[in-house]
Design a protein around this motif. Structure first.
Motif: not given
Length: 241
Positions: A212-241
């Protein structure tokens, strides 16, 4: 002749000093310009009734009531580590003691072995995983190439230039809208990851929203929210480890 040589050496010395001063000034300007945490990140780094947050010398610790393993996280390059507090809090809710590493000058290359001190500071934890975002992920992978006492690695929009052991659990995630991750290098070095590596592409996610640090130079705009991207990330990590 001696006078000429002294003058020449003096000019060379002055030129070298000026050159290195310019490099030092340029580097100082470079590292002073970094991404800072937004309001949500600063709120997430505070303790509440569910997750306790402890500010240690070289890391922040996020911890719930029940801990199944430890996670050490290396932040992205030129990003204030506090920017990852929302994601760290989500991982702590999944049952991990999460250590968010503080890196010198906000560059993980200068804190490659930070995991050593963090592990020594938490001897009761027996199972460990290491992860990181972008440059932080690359440095986490480099660290694990010579340290075998971790059970797994997760890479967020990153890749490993070092060969990792095949028995290690590994997860690689990136957003479909990511324009910062070098896809050619990602494919080039993919063979360095264990054969069983699980790869996940977060549809609509980008490079910036793992933190959560804002938009990084050179990136493309996301079509999902911060919350959704991070929620998917946390679920994926938990499912593997």
């Amino acid at each position: 002749m001696r006078g000429f040589m002294k003058k020449l050496l003096k000019k060379i010395l002055i030129t070298l000093v000026a050159f290195f001063m310019m490099i030092a000034i340029g580097f100082g300007i470079y590292v002073s310009d970094y991404y800072k945490p937004n309001h949500n990140a600063l709120e997430a780094i505070r303790s509440d009734n569910v997750i306790k947050v402890y500010n240690r010398d070289s890391y922040f610790l996020f911890k719930g009531k029940d801990v199944k393993a430890g996670i050490i996280f290396y932040p992205g390059g030129k990003v204030d580590e506090r920017s990852y507090a929302p994601l760290m809090r989500l991982l702590a809710k999944e049952g991990y003691a999460v250590m968010l590493a503080k890196m010198p000058l906000h560059l993980a290359m200068f804190g490659l072995n930070r995991a050593n001190d963090i592990k020594k500071d938490n001897p009761k934890i027996k199972r460990w995983y290491l992860g990181g975002h972008s440059l932080g992920g690359a440095m986490a992978a480099r660290y694990l190439s010579s340290h075998k006492d971790f059970e797994g690695l997760f890479l967020l929009a990153s890749y490993s230039t070092s060969k990792l052991p095949n028995h290690m659990k590994c997860l690689s995630l990136y957003g479909s809208q990511d324009q910062v991750l070098n896809r050619k290098s990602y494919k080039k070095y993919h063979h360095n990851l264990p054969q069983s590596t699980k790869e996940i592409v977060i549809q609509g996610g980008n490079h910036s929203q793992f933190g959560n640090y804002g938009f990084q130079k050179g990136d493309h705009k996301a079509s999902i929210s911060y919350n959704e991207q991070q929620a998917q990330t946390a679920r994926a990590i938990s499912s593997v480890f």
